[in-house]
Design an enzyme around this catalytic site. Structure first.
Site, short mmCIF file in Angstrom:
data_model
loop_
_atom_site.label_atom_id
_atom_site.label_comp_id
_atom_site.label_asym_id
_atom_site.label_seq_id
_atom_site.Cartn_x
_atom_site.Cartn_y
_atom_site.Cartn_z
N GLU A 94 -13.60 5.62 0.20
CA GLU A 94 -14.35 4.67 1.02
C GLU A 94 -14.99 5.43 2.18
O GLU A 94 -14.35 5.74 3.18
CB GLU A 94 -13.44 3.55 1.52
CG GLU A 94 -12.89 2.68 0.40
CD GLU A 94 -11.92 1.63 0.90
OE1 GLU A 94 -12.38 0.55 1.31
OE2 GLU A 94 -10.69 1.88 0.88
N LYS A 127 -14.92 4.67 6.24
CA LYS A 127 -13.68 4.66 7.02
C LYS A 127 -13.57 5.91 7.89
O LYS A 127 -14.17 6.94 7.62
CB LYS A 127 -12.47 4.53 6.09
CG LYS A 127 -12.47 3.25 5.26
CD LYS A 127 -11.22 3.07 4.46
CE LYS A 127 -10.14 2.43 5.29
NZ LYS A 127 -8.98 2.00 4.48
N GLU A 162 0.87 -1.20 0.00
CA GLU A 162 0.00 0.00 0.00
C GLU A 162 0.89 1.23 0.00
O GLU A 162 1.89 1.28 0.73
CB GLU A 162 -0.89 0.09 1.25
CG GLU A 162 -1.99 -0.91 1.38
CD GLU A 162 -2.78 -0.71 2.68
OE1 GLU A 162 -2.64 0.36 3.33
OE2 GLU A 162 -3.55 -1.62 3.05
N GLU A 208 -9.16 9.30 5.94
CA GLU A 208 -9.19 7.91 5.48
C GLU A 208 -10.24 7.67 4.40
O GLU A 208 -10.21 6.67 3.70
CB GLU A 208 -9.45 6.96 6.66
CG GLU A 208 -8.31 6.87 7.65
CD GLU A 208 -7.20 5.94 7.19
OE1 GLU A 208 -7.26 5.43 6.06
OE2 GLU A 208 -6.26 5.73 7.97
#
Length: 344
Positions: A317, A320, A268, A325
């Site tokens: 997303e 999150k 990542e 995030e």
């Protein structure tokens, strides 16, 4: 005379083009392919089949999937996208305490999808020594590896785990990289296992986090690959970007743990476009674009060694936390691109 000169020029041009083509072919086959992580922590994401189509449209040739997903695996089966699939942390105890459970997990999520191009199984993600399931990490890796071999896939699929920069007690300068003792205890048997099975260690590397935790010393341009000159001198090694420094610190820690020959795959890395300090579309575009351009150069410690890397992430997303995030996606959930980025 004039005629023969023209023929010679044609020959030279033809030879030059052939050589150029050969070099390009060599670079193409030896260069690192940059993948993208496909996280699903949002309720508004497109169907998996459309997501896999988007990977293909953008020529993204590698994917990380954080757990088995039937629709995604079925759609991947008609592509040649290389897959890094996670055994989620909540499954570690189950597969660690029973070889039968590990065999069943591999049967249901790997063997069943025989046309998917599985490359790695990541057993656990960022497992910390304080986690209640930490004791199950190494036996889970052993059992999943046994199951992979039992399924006849031992030569195709490497079993590893994804750790993160928080495992390092010392990271500056990079040559002094060293694990915390508790992480050394957790990862010691893992590192030996990876060596014995010729598998890489997966590491999540985020210059963004290092920058926002210490912006006074870790400057934005150093984190974004835009520093105009060398920032860190480490004996004979010189660092102009933080990504290289973080990766080489991990290599140094592995050397001190006795396994300096291990490869690292960056499982990542990325930059958020909103929700936090220095989180913007411009900065996200700069970081991700320059990272894609950089990975074939290697690091000062390992120059010219391509760095297999997975960008985080395909989509924003919304489920999150904290706020930053939510905004790591290259795409909005409606599949609209935030900014143009090439994976060629």
């Amino acid at each position: 005379m004039g005629k023969s000169c023209s023929v010679d020029k044609c020959c030279i041009m033809h030879s030059t083009m052939l050589l150029f083509g050969l070099l390009m072919a060599i670079f193409k086959t030896t260069g690192a392919e940059v993948g993208v992580c496909y996280g699903m922590m949002a309720k508004d994401l497109p169907p998996s089949a459309e997501v896999i189509d988007l990977y293909q449209q953008k020529n993204i040739q590698r994917m990380r999937l954080y757990g088995p997903d039937e629709a995604a695996l079925q759609a991947l089966g008609v592509t040649n996208i290389k897959l890094l699939l996670d055994v989620p942390n909540q499954k570690l105890e189950s597969v660690a305490t029973s070889q039968g459970n590990a065999d069943q997990w591999v049967q249901d999520n790997v063997k069943k999808y025989s046309s998917v191009n599985f490359q790695y199984i990541a057993v656990g993600n960022e497992v910390k020594p304080s986690d209640s399931f930490a004791q199950f990490l190494f036996p889970a890796m052993q059992n999943i590896r046994n199951a992979i071999v039992g399924a006849g896939l031992g030569n195709q699929i490497k079993v590893s785990t994804a750790t993160f920069f928080g495992a390092l007690e010392v990271s500056y300068p990079p040559s002094h990289g060293k694990f915390f003792s508790e992480y050394q205890q957790l990862l010691g048997p893992v590192i030996n296992f990876l060596r014995d099975n010729q598998a890489p260690l997966l590491v999540n590397i985020y210059p963004y986090i290092s920058h926002i935790e210490n912006p006074g010393e870790v400057h934005l341009d150093y984190a974004l690959f835009t520093a105009p000159s060398i920032v860190v001198n480490d004996d004979r090694l010189h660092y102009q970007n933080l990504f290289d420094a973080m990766l080489d610190a991990f290599y140094s820690a592995l050397e001190k743990a006795g396994e300096g020959s291990l490869d690292i795959v960056v499982s990542e890395s990325g930059w958020p476009s909103d929700g936090g300090q220095d989180a913007s579309v411009d900065n996200a575009m700069t970081y991700n674009t320059k990272l894609v351009q950089h990975v074939n150069q290697g690091t000062p410690k390992k120059p010219g060694k391509p760095i297999e890397t997975y960008l985080f992430a395909m989509f924003d997303e919304s489920d999150k936390e904290p706020a930053f995030e939510k905004h790591w996606g290259l795409f909005f959930p409606n599949k609209q691109e935030k900014y143009s980025i090439s994976f060629n």
